[in-house]
Design an enzyme around this catalytic site. Structure first.
Site, PDB file in Angstrom:
ATOM      1  N   THR A  68      23.607  -8.983  11.246  1.00 23.13           N
ATOM      2  CA  THR A  68      23.478  -9.754  10.016  1.00 23.13           C
ATOM      3  C   THR A  68      24.872 -10.096   9.506  1.00 23.13           C
ATOM      4  OG1 THR A  68      23.516  -7.841   8.530  1.00 23.13           O
ATOM      5  CG2 THR A  68      21.373  -8.514   9.420  1.00 23.13           C
ATOM      6  N   LYS A  84      32.193   4.678   7.100  1.00 21.56           N
ATOM      7  CA  LYS A  84      31.200   5.365   6.271  1.00 21.56           C
ATOM      8  C   LYS A  84      29.790   5.157   6.811  1.00 21.56           C
ATOM      9  CE  LYS A  84      32.209   3.882   2.054  1.00 21.56           C
ATOM     10  NZ  LYS A  84      32.275   3.867   0.564  1.00 21.56           N
ATOM     11  N   GLU A 141      16.118  -1.486   3.494  1.00 25.93           N
ATOM     12  CA  GLU A 141      16.740  -0.532   2.565  1.00 25.93           C
ATOM     13  C   GLU A 141      15.791   0.613   2.240  1.00 25.93           C
ATOM     14  OE1 GLU A 141      19.755   1.114   0.615  1.00 25.93           O
ATOM     15  OE2 GLU A 141      19.981  -0.900   1.462  1.00 25.93           O
ATOM     16  N   LYS A 172      21.421   6.510  -4.135  1.00 25.27           N
ATOM     17  CA  LYS A 172      21.855   5.617  -3.070  1.00 25.27           C
ATOM     18  C   LYS A 172      23.043   6.205  -2.315  1.00 25.27           C
ATOM     19  CE  LYS A 172      23.148   0.857  -2.050  1.00 25.27           C
ATOM     20  NZ  LYS A 172      22.149   0.801  -0.956  1.00 25.27           N
TER      21      LYS A 172
END
Length: 571
Positions: free
Chosen positions: A325, A337, A268, A352
């Site tokens: 995953t 998206k 991330e 984010k």
């Protein structure tokens, strides 16, 4: 229009090359130059028929007149000039002249504006094709559209006209004077209509076979190329490259294909614009062709980066998603998206998924055997999204997760004596199908009340807290349980349901609270939701397991009460 008045107007317009009102100024050129060549519309043909009827009646003595009501015969040249005007212009002239005949106590004025040049002809030629009329949903303007000959399904010329009126009432010298002011604006232009042909397959690959050279599906997904074109491009998560890099490259060696690999970190923290830049650099060096799909193999963050790169490179090239995953398989891989987190240079804050795109893959290849390489926490993280889908859409899915989820984490979605055969795949299939059913009709999120946004209101800020040790699915689960408590406070669900949801989440080793979930953060999340969801909170809350609705009136006090209820649970 009375004959004498029209003659004066036409004479003045001919001398000055303009008509009295701006609306019809650009038509005088047509009157002067093309009166004899313009094809007549049905309305103009009607006027011509009236003229001929009047002439015939006069010849046969059928026309009558009286001193009190006498009609003046128009000269042919005047009638011909009148007929050459478009119907909407004739109507406007009639309305303008008629308004001058009102009583002295009622004054009326009308202003008309046009964006057209006085030297240009009308956008809509009344001569041939069908003209469509519609009303603008935003302004209420009347829109006349005509399809263009070379692209009748996509391109239309139009004239827009919008009339607004204001009424002013004044008392003067003992009498009431009402003034009505009408303003008509017109504009011309073109409308281009094109529906994007979005179609992509989400393929379930037999478990453990995607990198088997005997299975051609991975190569086939990279497209059809001319004979002898023996190269391909792939962007691969660094962890996947460590575990499967040799096997991936060997697959293409067996196919006599040279594979160029761009390796990116898939965490991330690495989902930033710089990662997209690195991918674009490698695509440029590789010289990817315009219709050549490239492979994206990795988790959700890697797939987001790849989607952004595909959307930007040459303004859009195809790419193939290969999620590795559980979270990516049931979430990131099936929608359209893509996005990266963005650090604003002005506010010095990181947002984010603030920069992204709606861009569909050419296809998705799902092989659940990749899940076996994940640790227990990452598999639980994937269950965060699955529980979300179960809560808002499927009591059946919730029951499967409730009964078998802990065993599947233990077996890493492999065989387990306590899990009937086929249950693991069934959980994945139901999750994907729910996502596609919700996203498919609303790919561009024209409708912002989305049940799949459950768990995505408070989780965004939880994930962005500096130093927070929380994964995406975990944050979604904390958000989801907090929303479950909000549902209880509103009377949507009872406490037994809240406790059942809590027990299921804890059995999956998912967090149900966070030290960072405090009043200020939660209330700021509601404010951010209003910005992100176009003026309203639109926060999904469950009404029972498998059903939900969106609310937009959550208050700061309500959040404070929910945080107090959260303290009753042993998180």
């Amino acid at each position: 229009i009375p004959h004498a008045i029209f003659q004066r107007k036409l004479k003045k317009a001919t001398q000055r090359r303009i008509l009295p009102t701006p609306l019809i100024s650009y038509h005088i050129h047509s009157i002067k130059m093309t009166t004899k060549t313009l094809s007549k519309s049905p309305s103009e043909q009607t006027l011509k028929t009236i003229k001929h009827t009047m002439e015939d009646n006069e010849k046969h003595g059928a026309a009558t007149s009286s001193s009190s009501n006498k009609q003046t015969q128009l000269p042919p040249s005047v009638v011909e000039a009148w007929e050459s005007l478009p119907a909407n212009v004739r109507s406007m002239l009639v309305e303008t002249e008629s308004s001058k005949g009102n009583s002295p106590s009622l004054a009326s004025s009308q202003s008309t504006y046009s964006s057209a040049s006085s030297e240009s002809s009308s956008v809509l030629n009344d001569a041939t094709e069908k003209v469509f009329e519609e009303k603008c949903k935003i302004t209420g303007a009347k829109v006349l559209m005509k399809p263009l000959e070379r692209a009748p399904d996509n391109v239309f010329s139009f004239i827009k006209s919008h009339t607004s009126a204001t009424v002013d009432v004044q008392n003067k010298a003992g009498s009431t004077v009402t003034t009505t002011t009408k303003i008509t604006t017109t504009s011309k232009g073109w409308r281009n209509v094109f529906n994007l042909p979005i179609s992509y397959d989400v393929n379930m690959i037999p478990s453990g076979t995607i990198l088997d050279p005997a299975n051609p599906q991975l190569l086939m997904a990279t497209g059809v190329h001319p004979e002898g074109y023996n190269r391909r491009f792939a962007v691969v998560d660094s962890e996947i490259d460590r575990l499967f890099g040799e096997q991936i490259r060997d697959y293409f060696v067996q196919k006599n294909i040279k594979l160029t690999v761009c390796v990116l970190n898939g965490g991330e923290a690495d989902k930033r614009p710089e990662a997209v830049d690195k991918l674009l650099d490698d695509l440029c060096a590789y010289k990817l062709r315009r219709r050549e799909p490239f492979l994206a193999i990795g988790g959700g963050c890697l797939l987001d980066i790849a989607g952004m790169g595909a959307c930007m490179y040459r303004r859009g090239v195809p790419f193939v998603r290969v999620p590795t995953t559980l979270l990516a398989i049931v979430d990131a891989s099936v929608g359209v998206k893509n996005g990266v987190d963005y650090c604003c240079g002005i506010t010095d804050e990181t947002y984010k998924n603030r920069v992204g795109s709606f861009y569909a893959p050419s296809s998705c290849l799902l092989d659940a055997s990749f899940i076996s390489t994940q640790d227990a926490r990452n598999i639980s993280n994937g269950f965060g999204e699955i529980v979300k889908l179960a809560l808002v859409r499927s009591p059946d899915l919730f029951e499967l997760v409730e009964a078998y989820g802990p065993y599947l984490i233990e077996s890493r979605f492999g065989p387990h004596p306590a899990v009937p055969e086929g249950v693991a795949n069934r959980i994945i299939e139901i999750s994907i199908q729910i996502m596609l059913e919700e996203l498919g009709p609303n790919l561009w999120e024209g409708v912002l009340e989305r049940c799949v946004d459950y768990g995505h209101t408070f989780s965004k800020l939880l994930e962005m807290v500096p130093g927070a040790d929380i994964m995406h699915g975990e944050a979604v689960n904390v958000d989801g349980f907090f929303c479950c408590v909000l549902s209880f406070l509103r009377g949507f669900v009872d406490m037994d349901t809240v406790k059942r949801v809590f027990a299921c989440m804890k059995s999956l080793n998912l967090p149900t609270n966070s030290v960072d979930l405090k009043l200020e953060l939660a209330w700021q999340s509601c404010k951010d939701a209003i910005e992100h969801r176009h003026g309203e909170q639109r926060i999904p809350l469950i009404t029972e397991i498998g059903s939900s609705l969106c609310v937009s009136d959550i208050t700061r006090e309500e959040i404070d009460r929910a945080l107090e209820v959260m303290k009753q649970f042993h998180h």
